[in-house]
Design a protein around this motif. Structure first.
Motif: not given
Length: 199
Positions: A116-143
């Protein structure tokens, strides 16, 4: 403009009061000298001590869940007090299904109550570090299976608050921690309730 914006919100006056209180507490932390709030001795003889509680929680957010479990599953008598109110938070939460299932497995909630308290369920998600101002571009990590449930935190806390009350727990509103005396394997806590000192 700020007051007008809060007036247009649901429960705007409540949230505006919380904002002002937070602002004042930050100012006090900057200007006030450190205060000793723990004494390893008996409380003042003038202290009129209220009924005994097995566990006392300062803050009625996540603590409400633990307090409900202690009351329902372990027959303890908890007290939960909060500067504002118990069982309300300022945002919804994400939680992993495997963690959320624990509330059902230990017997705190039924599977139906949890759903009753669950609003939404997700199949998966990802972690992505902000890298717009960095020369090192990290990859999106799906979990998979990580923070895959969005839940209505207030609905969950309200259910736990009801469980707390049904099982002999107590909550106190408009209550602020002031001091604690630790002695003989127990503690006496001084709380300010609507400006009045209580123990």
């Amino acid at each position: 403009k700020t007051v007008t914006a809060f007036r247009s919100m649901q429960n705007g006056a409540y949230w505006f009061e919380r904002l002002i209180s937070l602002e004042n507490s930050w100012k006090q932390r900057i200007t006030q000298q450190k205060k000793v709030v723990i004494s390893y001795s008996k409380p003042p003889t003038s202290a009129k001590i209220s009924p005994y509680y097995d566990i006392v929680y300062a803050g009625g957010g996540l603590a409400t869940i633990h307090a409900a479990a202690m009351a329902k599953l372990h027959n303890l008598k908890p007290l939960v007090f909060d500067k504002f109110t118990v069982g309300i938070t300022h945002r919804d939460w994400n939680i992993s299904q495997v963690e959320f299932d624990q509330l059902v497995e230990i017997g705190l909630l039924t599977a139906e109550e949890a759903n009753e308290v669950v609003v939404r369920r997700y199949n998966n998600g990802f972690v992505e570090f902000f890298s717009d101002n960095s020369e090192f571009k990290g990859e999106r990590i799906w979990m998979e299976g990580v923070l895959d449930n969005a839940i209505s935190a207030n609905d969950l806390l309200q259910k736990c608050k009801n469980i707390l009350i049904e099982n002999g727990g107590v909550f106190s509103l408009s209550s602020s921690f002031s001091h604690v005396w630790v002695y003989d394997g127990k503690a006496t806590i001084e709380v300010i309730i609507n400006g009045v000192v209580s123990y």
